[in-house]
Scaffold this active site. Structure first.
Site, short mmCIF file in Angstrom:
data_model
loop_
_atom_site.label_atom_id
_atom_site.label_comp_id
_atom_site.label_asym_id
_atom_site.label_seq_id
_atom_site.Cartn_x
_atom_site.Cartn_y
_atom_site.Cartn_z
CG ASP A 144 46.70 36.05 39.70
OD1 ASP A 144 46.48 37.02 38.95
OD2 ASP A 144 47.67 35.28 39.56
CD GLU B 215 43.75 37.64 36.00
OE1 GLU B 215 44.34 38.08 35.00
OE2 GLU B 215 44.19 36.70 36.68
#
Length: 640
Positions: free
Chosen positions: A318, A371
């Protein structure tokens, strides 16, 4: 340094080599001796507690075993000058709750802390760690792991179903347990034709509304759904249904609730010393000090923990931009340049390379996904070739451009044609995953169906068109739960998806059927996934028909024996006698049509074969003449 591939140790010996590698930042199995572990010392059974707190004056372990009292015998002893502390407590046992009372050496101020390496924790709002030594599980996924180790995911299908466990389904308004999910989730994903499930974070977090992205217990399994064994059973069941498991993982920052990692020893410990680097104002969190050896051990060991103990097949990392850039989400004057005067976080870059290098070396077949939304180069290039070493990167540019395009009135789409074609200009620069994730259906962005233009019929048609265009576009795929049966409201983490609409409305049932058929079509057609990252696998027929808003392209298999021709009509107009250039002479057959009646379309299908003629078109010597249905994707295949 130990090198193991399965269950946790049940002894507590902390060897000199372990200590050395830990402080050097090279230990990748720190969870084997840090935290709380069953031990037998001098014939007495108990628990050895170990933690890292370099600026602590003292650390006392309190819990059920001593009635939560600070006692001399439960104070940890320093075992290194660099901040390792440890104590053996004879009467502590599995299931006991506990915390650390950490006193800072400079201020004498003390704080009550959860164990950073705890394997389990109390259900929020309570915050104690729980001694968890009974974690043994007999796995039955050997065949899956053997296959995983040999799989090249670049030339295999990957169609990911992103899932938030707490809101996928509930039972009488309560969270389903991992065991209850095991009874329904694997079968659903298998029937729908997805190859992988991606769980949003499963580590402990205090705030439901953070969705797990503001964690406190990185090693602690989310207690909302049960225990460690339950989660292992769920993963095992998924593997036995040939479904891979990807986990969202958050190594960049952590929750600033006082019981967690923030100022763990009363001063910056897991976070950067410099406040401008430590404090993440945008998210209300603290950033990890990725240049500190013990912090790197904590995080890389954490990745290894989830992979080894829970057989996780991949990590979606993330907020990579927050790790790469010193000025991420910061105005001028709110960040300090690196030693070369740039905005690159050199420690973050080194950490990501080390993480990916370790996983590549030790975890065969495990993938990492970034990401990341900037234009940082070589994210999915191997470390040895100068890249960050990720296997894949989410294509945020494709997502933003195409969602903007699909929301436009078709009258105006011809003026924005580049939005639907530009992605192929840069596609081969990274190993992209086309992602329509949870972030796109919250915070006023609308549900996926409500991003589509027009009345209800056109919205449904637009969704089918968009998803079948996505299946044809090179790159692996990811879709967020609920989109497959057309949830009209935005995703709400506090309630289950609106499954009832599938039984109540034919249009929802038809769209669920469409997704299943589309996924099956994707899985069965080699041309759709074998050359995602090879120029051979894609060729435009016509990328420039902006006036009619029609795209046409070819997808090919490695051996060129399979070719699929995609025609995507982004207008509600039926085109008759449309001339299309084709690469080969012969007979073509319609193999997929998003306008099919069974999907809720208008039924403008071509039931008969189409024969090419020797007439040049679109740079090809052969052409076919076809009917293109409105707001639809048509797929043709050369059959002879």
């Amino acid at each position: 340094m130990k090198n193991k591939n399965s269950e946790q140790n049940t002894h507590s010996t902390i060897g000199e080599q372990d200590i050395h590698y830990f402080h050097e930042g090279k230990h990748i199995y720190a969870y084997e001796f840090m935290g709380a572990h069953k031990a037998c010392e001098e014939g007495i059974e108990g628990i050895r507690f170990t933690t890292w707190a370099p600026n602590a004056k003292s650390i006392c372990v309190i819990g059920d075993f001593n009635y939560w009292q600070v006692e001399d015998k439960n104070y940890m002893e320093p075992i290194t000058d660099a901040g390792l502390w440890s104590v053996f407590i004879p009467n502590a046992k599995n299931g006991d709750k506990y915390k650390f009372v950490v006193t800072n050496k400079d201020t004498n101020h003390y704080v009550y802390k959860s164990d950073p390496y705890a394997f389990f924790s109390e259900l929020r709002p309570n915050t104690a760690s729980i001694i968890t030594t009974e974690t043994q599980y007999t796995w039955s996924d050997d065949k899956w792991l053997e296959k995983r180790a040999k799989t090249n995911y670049y030339d295999n299908p990957m169609n990911v179903y992103e899932l938030h466990l707490a809101s996928w389904k509930t039972k009488n308004g309560k969270f389903l347990t991992y065991d209850e999910l095991s009874e329904t989730l694997p079968q659903y994903i298998k029937e729908m034709g997805y190859t992988h499930v991606e769980f949003m974070p499963l580590h402990e977090h205090p705030l439901d509304a953070s969705w797990g992205y503001q964690p406190t217990g990185f090693y602690s399994v989310n207690s909302r759904h049960g225990d460690i064994i339950g989660l292992k059973r769920l993963v095992d069941k998924l593997h036995n249904n040939d479904i891979g498991v990807i986990l969202d993982w958050v190594p960049g920052h952590f929750c600033k609730d006082q019981h967690g990692l923030i100022y763990f020893d009363g001063s910056p410990c897991y976070e950067y010393q410099e406040p401008t680097k430590a404090i993440n104002k945008g998210w209300g969190t603290h950033n990890f000090d990725l240049g500190r050896n013990e912090v790197k051990c904590f995080l890389i060991s954490n990745a290894m923990y989830w992979i080894n103990e829970f057989h996780i097949d991949g990590l979606r990392v993330d907020a990579v931009s927050n790790i790469l850039y010193l000025n991420y989400d910061r105005e001028d004057g709110q960040w300090i340049p690196n030693i070369y005067g740039g905005h690159e976080n050199l420690e973050g870059i080194a950490f990501l390379k080390e993480l990916n290098g370790v996983l590549k070396h030790t975890c065969k077949g495990v993938i990492t996904i970034a990401e990341e939304s900037s234009s940082w180069p070589d994210i999915s290039t191997p470390v040895e070739k100068g890249g960050l070493g990720f296997d894949f990167k989410w294509n945020m540019g494709w997502m933003n451009d195409t969602l903007r395009y699909i929301s436009l009135d078709p009258v105006y789409r011809k003026y924005h044609h580049n939005l639907i074609t530009f992605s192929m200009v840069y596609h081969y620069s990274e190993k992209f995953i086309l992602s329509i994730s949870h972030d796109e259906v919250v915070h006023g962005k609308k549900s996926l169906i409500n991003k589509m233009w027009g009345d209800l019929w056109n919205k449904y048609a637009g969704l089918r068109l968009y998803m079948s265009y996505m299946i044809g576009h090179p790159g692996k795929k990811l879709i967020f739960m609920g989109s497959e049966f057309v949830q009209f409201v935005e995703w709400r983490e506090y309630e289950q998806l609106q499954w009832q609409v599938v039984d109540q409305y034919e249009s929802h049932k038809q769209t669920l059927h469409f997704f299943k058929k589309l996924n099956d079509f994707y899985h069965n057609e080699t041309a759709l996934w074998q050359c995602d990252y090879n120029h051979h696998g894609f060729r435009w027929i016509d990328a420039d028909n902006s006036q009619q808003s029609i795209l046409s392209f070819i997808r090919s298999s490695k051996d060129n024996k399979q070719k699929l021709i995609f025609i995507c009509n982004f207008t509600p107009v039926t085109y008759y006698d449309y001339h299309l250039g084709v690469p080969d002479a012969g007979s073509y057959k319609e193999v997929f049509n998003s306008d099919n009646l069974e999907f809720g379309g208008s039924g403008q299908v071509m039931a008969t074969e189409i024969f090419s003629s020797l007439q040049s078109s679109h740079g090809f010597e052969q052409r076919i003449t076809i009917k293109i249905p409105p707001m639809a994707t048509l797929v043709l295949k050369l059959i002879k």
